[in-house]
Design a protein around this motif. Structure first.
Motif, PDB file in Angstrom:
ATOM      1  N   HIS A   1      -2.615  -0.135  -6.721  1.00  0.00           N
ATOM      2  CA  HIS A   1      -2.813   0.628  -5.484  1.00  0.00           C
ATOM      3  C   HIS A   1      -4.248   0.566  -4.961  1.00  0.00           C
ATOM      4  O   HIS A   1      -4.484   0.405  -3.762  1.00  0.00           O
ATOM      5  CB  HIS A   1      -2.398   2.081  -5.699  1.00  0.00           C
ATOM      6  CG  HIS A   1      -2.442   2.886  -4.437  1.00  0.00           C
ATOM      7  ND1 HIS A   1      -1.645   2.605  -3.353  1.00  0.00           N
ATOM      8  CD2 HIS A   1      -3.213   3.940  -4.055  1.00  0.00           C
ATOM      9  CE1 HIS A   1      -1.901   3.457  -2.374  1.00  0.00           C
ATOM     10  NE2 HIS A   1      -2.857   4.268  -2.772  1.00  0.00           N
TER      11      HIS A   1
ATOM     12  N   CYS B   1      -5.908   8.895   1.262  1.00  0.00           N
ATOM     13  CA  CYS B   1      -5.436   8.246   0.027  1.00  0.00           C
ATOM     14  C   CYS B   1      -6.243   8.764  -1.171  1.00  0.00           C
ATOM     15  O   CYS B   1      -7.453   8.921  -1.108  1.00  0.00           O
ATOM     16  CB  CYS B   1      -5.630   6.740   0.186  1.00  0.00           C
ATOM     17  SG  CYS B   1      -5.434   5.808  -1.328  1.00  0.00           S
ATOM     18  N   HIS B   2      -5.557   9.001  -2.264  1.00  0.00           N
ATOM     19  CA  HIS B   2      -6.240   9.496  -3.472  1.00  0.00           C
ATOM     20  C   HIS B   2      -7.284   8.497  -3.973  1.00  0.00           C
ATOM     21  O   HIS B   2      -8.349   8.885  -4.450  1.00  0.00           O
ATOM     22  CB  HIS B   2      -5.216   9.774  -4.573  1.00  0.00           C
ATOM     23  CG  HIS B   2      -4.233  10.834  -4.210  1.00  0.00           C
ATOM     24  ND1 HIS B   2      -4.584  12.157  -4.071  1.00  0.00           N
ATOM     25  CD2 HIS B   2      -2.915  10.775  -3.931  1.00  0.00           C
ATOM     26  CE1 HIS B   2      -3.512  12.863  -3.733  1.00  0.00           C
ATOM     27  NE2 HIS B   2      -2.491  12.052  -3.636  1.00  0.00           N
TER      28      HIS B   2
ATOM     29  N   TYR C   1      -3.899   8.735   7.338  1.00  0.00           N
ATOM     30  CA  TYR C   1      -3.157   8.421   6.109  1.00  0.00           C
ATOM     31  C   TYR C   1      -4.044   7.670   5.113  1.00  0.00           C
ATOM     32  O   TYR C   1      -4.061   7.975   3.915  1.00  0.00           O
ATOM     33  CB  TYR C   1      -1.924   7.585   6.474  1.00  0.00           C
ATOM     34  CG  TYR C   1      -1.177   7.030   5.298  1.00  0.00           C
ATOM     35  CD1 TYR C   1      -0.645   7.866   4.316  1.00  0.00           C
ATOM     36  CD2 TYR C   1      -1.001   5.650   5.149  1.00  0.00           C
ATOM     37  CE1 TYR C   1       0.035   7.347   3.236  1.00  0.00           C
ATOM     38  CE2 TYR C   1      -0.306   5.127   4.075  1.00  0.00           C
ATOM     39  CZ  TYR C   1       0.211   5.973   3.117  1.00  0.00           C
ATOM     40  OH  TYR C   1       0.881   5.460   2.036  1.00  0.00           O
TER      41      TYR C   1
ATOM     42  N   PHE D   1       0.841  -1.199   0.000  1.00  0.00           N
ATOM     43  CA  PHE D   1       0.000   0.000   0.000  1.00  0.00           C
ATOM     44  C   PHE D   1       0.878   1.253   0.000  1.00  0.00           C
ATOM     45  O   PHE D   1       0.652   2.192  -0.766  1.00  0.00           O
ATOM     46  CB  PHE D   1      -0.896  -0.040   1.240  1.00  0.00           C
ATOM     47  CG  PHE D   1      -1.879   1.088   1.348  1.00  0.00           C
ATOM     48  CD1 PHE D   1      -2.706   1.426   0.287  1.00  0.00           C
ATOM     49  CD2 PHE D   1      -1.991   1.816   2.527  1.00  0.00           C
ATOM     50  CE1 PHE D   1      -3.623   2.464   0.397  1.00  0.00           C
ATOM     51  CE2 PHE D   1      -2.906   2.855   2.643  1.00  0.00           C
ATOM     52  CZ  PHE D   1      -3.712   3.178   1.572  1.00  0.00           C
TER      53      PHE D   1
ATOM     54  N   HIS E   1      -1.685  14.785   2.711  1.00  0.00           N
ATOM     55  CA  HIS E   1      -1.365  13.358   2.665  1.00  0.00           C
ATOM     56  C   HIS E   1       0.092  13.085   3.045  1.00  0.00           C
ATOM     57  O   HIS E   1       0.386  12.103   3.730  1.00  0.00           O
ATOM     58  CB  HIS E   1      -1.657  12.828   1.266  1.00  0.00           C
ATOM     59  CG  HIS E   1      -1.692  11.344   1.178  1.00  0.00           C
ATOM     60  ND1 HIS E   1      -2.380  10.540   2.067  1.00  0.00           N
ATOM     61  CD2 HIS E   1      -1.102  10.475   0.291  1.00  0.00           C
ATOM     62  CE1 HIS E   1      -2.227   9.268   1.727  1.00  0.00           C
ATOM     63  NE2 HIS E   1      -1.446   9.203   0.671  1.00  0.00           N
TER      64      HIS E   1
ATOM     65  N   CYS F   1       1.688   4.018  -3.090  1.00  0.00           N
ATOM     66  CA  CYS F   1       1.043   5.299  -2.754  1.00  0.00           C
ATOM     67  C   CYS F   1       1.544   6.398  -3.694  1.00  0.00           C
ATOM     68  O   CYS F   1       2.737   6.473  -3.993  1.00  0.00           O
ATOM     69  CB  CYS F   1       1.385   5.633  -1.296  1.00  0.00           C
ATOM     70  SG  CYS F   1       1.136   7.352  -0.825  1.00  0.00           S
ATOM     71  N   TYR F   2       0.650   7.246  -4.124  1.00  0.00           N
ATOM     72  CA  TYR F   2       1.035   8.307  -5.071  1.00  0.00           C
ATOM     73  C   TYR F   2       2.070   9.239  -4.465  1.00  0.00           C
ATOM     74  O   TYR F   2       2.958   9.705  -5.162  1.00  0.00           O
ATOM     75  CB  TYR F   2      -0.189   9.108  -5.511  1.00  0.00           C
ATOM     76  CG  TYR F   2      -1.120   8.331  -6.385  1.00  0.00           C
ATOM     77  CD1 TYR F   2      -0.983   8.348  -7.764  1.00  0.00           C
ATOM     78  CD2 TYR F   2      -2.146   7.561  -5.834  1.00  0.00           C
ATOM     79  CE1 TYR F   2      -1.828   7.611  -8.578  1.00  0.00           C
ATOM     80  CE2 TYR F   2      -2.999   6.820  -6.641  1.00  0.00           C
ATOM     81  CZ  TYR F   2      -2.836   6.854  -8.003  1.00  0.00           C
ATOM     82  OH  TYR F   2      -3.663   6.115  -8.797  1.00  0.00           O
ATOM     83  N   TYR F   3       1.942   9.521  -3.168  1.00  0.00           N
ATOM     84  CA  TYR F   3       2.925  10.421  -2.559  1.00  0.00           C
ATOM     85  C   TYR F   3       4.289   9.766  -2.498  1.00  0.00           C
ATOM     86  O   TYR F   3       5.304  10.352  -2.870  1.00  0.00           O
ATOM     87  CB  TYR F   3       2.492  10.869  -1.152  1.00  0.00           C
ATOM     88  CG  TYR F   3       3.676  11.494  -0.477  1.00  0.00           C
ATOM     89  CD1 TYR F   3       4.176  12.716  -0.931  1.00  0.00           C
ATOM     90  CD2 TYR F   3       4.386  10.824   0.513  1.00  0.00           C
ATOM     91  CE1 TYR F   3       5.326  13.260  -0.387  1.00  0.00           C
ATOM     92  CE2 TYR F   3       5.524  11.365   1.047  1.00  0.00           C
ATOM     93  CZ  TYR F   3       5.988  12.580   0.601  1.00  0.00           C
ATOM     94  OH  TYR F   3       7.141  13.100   1.110  1.00  0.00           O
TER      95      TYR F   3
HETATM   96  S1  FES Z   1      -2.073   5.865   0.231  1.00  0.00           S
HETATM   97 FE1  FES Z   1      -1.095   7.532  -0.728  1.00  0.00          FE
HETATM   98  S2  FES Z   1      -2.272   7.772  -2.521  1.00  0.00           S
HETATM   99 FE2  FES Z   1      -3.174   6.054  -1.620  1.00  0.00          FE
END
Ligand code: FES
Length: 242
Positions: free
Chosen positions: A122, A173-174, A169, A77, A210, A81-83
Motif C-alpha cells: 500500500h 491515507c494512513h 482521500y 491503491f 477517511h 487501502c486500510y478502510y
Molecule cells: S488510502 Fe486508505 S489507508 Fe491509504
C-alpha cells in the motif's frame, strides 16, 4: 436492564446485512465499470480527459487501451487501502463480518500469505497514486480552458469536485499520515519537526473521516467518467455557467 437498554440504543436501525451487501454491490459494480471503461480505449471529450485515462500513457506498437497502463495504480491503491480492506474482508469474505464475531477461517493467517500479503504494498502504491493525482490536478486546470480561453462549464466543476475529493482521500491515507509525521515519537527532536507536526495536524481530520472521503471519491471518479462518455456520445452538451 439499564445496560441492555443502553446497548440496544446503540444498535443500528437497519438490518445488519444491509451494509455488507451494499459494499459488495457498489465495489463489484465499480470494478466491473472500471474494466469496461478500460476496454473502451478512449476517454476524452475536449477539454475533459477521463480520470481513468490520466495520465495518457501510450507505448508505441502495443495495441492495448491507454487506460491499462494507469488504472492499476488507483485500483491497487484502493484495493490495499486500510478502510477498503475492512469493508471487503467483512462484506466479501465475512472474515469476520463484524466486531465481536468469530473468524470464519479455522486459522488466521493475517496478511502474511498470498494474495493478501500484497496489501503490504500500500505504501508504495500511495507514492504512485500521488503522481497520478498530480496529473489529475493538471487535467482539472485544463478543464477550465476552452480553445485557450478560460471558462467555467458544468464539466469543469465536476472535475474540480472530483479532484478535491480524491485529494481528501489521498491525504487522509494512513500511510500518508505516517509519512508526513505519524512515524515520529518526538517532533521537537526531529529535523523539520515543527513543519511535520503541522502537516500531521492538517491531515488528521482527513484521516479521521477517511471512509466518507473514500466513498465520495469513488462515486466522483465514476461520475466524471460518465460525464465524459455522455459528451463523447453526443447525448448531453456541456452547459457554460460563466
Ligand atoms: S488510502 Fe486508505 S489507508 Fe491509504
Amino acid at each position: 436492564m439499564a445496560d441492555q437498554a443502553a446497548a440496544h440504543s446503540y444498535a443500528p436501525e437497519y438490518p445488519w446485512w444491509l451494509q455488507p451487501v451494499a459494499t459488495v454491490v457498489i465495489l463489484s459494480a465499480f470494478a466491473l465499470y472500471s474494466i469496461w471503461v478500460a476496454l473502451q480505449g478512449r476517454g476524452y471529450a475536449a477539454p475533459y480527459l477521463s480520470p481513468f485515462y490520466s495520465p495518457p500513457v501510450r507505448v508505441g506498437g502495443i495495441p492495448i487501451s491507454p487506460a491499462w497502463w494507469v488504472v492499476w495504480v488507483p485500483a491497487g491503491f484502493r484495493a490495499t487501502c486500510y478502510y477498503y480492506r475492512k469493508a471487503y474482508y467483512r462484506s466479501f469474505f465475512r472474515d469476520p463480518v463484524s466486531c465481536m464475531i468469530g473468524e470464519s477461517r479455522r486459522r488466521y493467517a493475517g496478511e502474511t500469505a498470498f494474495p493478501f500479503i500484497l496489501n503490504n504494498l500500500h505504501r508504495f502504491l500511495l507514492y504512485l497514486a500521488i503522481i497520478v493525482l498530480a496529473f489529475l490536478w493538471r487535467d482539472t486546470v485544463a478543464a477550465f480552458f476552452f480553445d485557450g480561453r478560460f471558462g467555467v462549464h458544468l464539466g469543469s466543476l465536476l472535475f474540480l469536485v472530483n479532484v478535491v475529493l480524491l485529494t481528501g482521500y489521498t491525504v487522509g491515507c494512513h500511510a500518508f499520515r505516517h509519512m508526513v509525521g505519524g512515524n515520529l515519537d518526538c517532533y521537537s527532536c526531529a529535523r523539520g519537526g515543527r513543519v511535520r507536526y503541522r502537516l500531521w495536524q492538517w491531515v488528521n481530520p482527513f484521516n479521521h473521516r477517511h471512509a466518507p472521503w473514500a466513498w465520495a471519491s469513488l462515486f466522483s471518479v465514476a461520475a466524471a467518467d460518465v460525464y465524459v462518455r455522455l459528451l463523447m456520445a453526443g447525448v448531453i452538451s456541456d452547459p457554460k455557467l460563466f
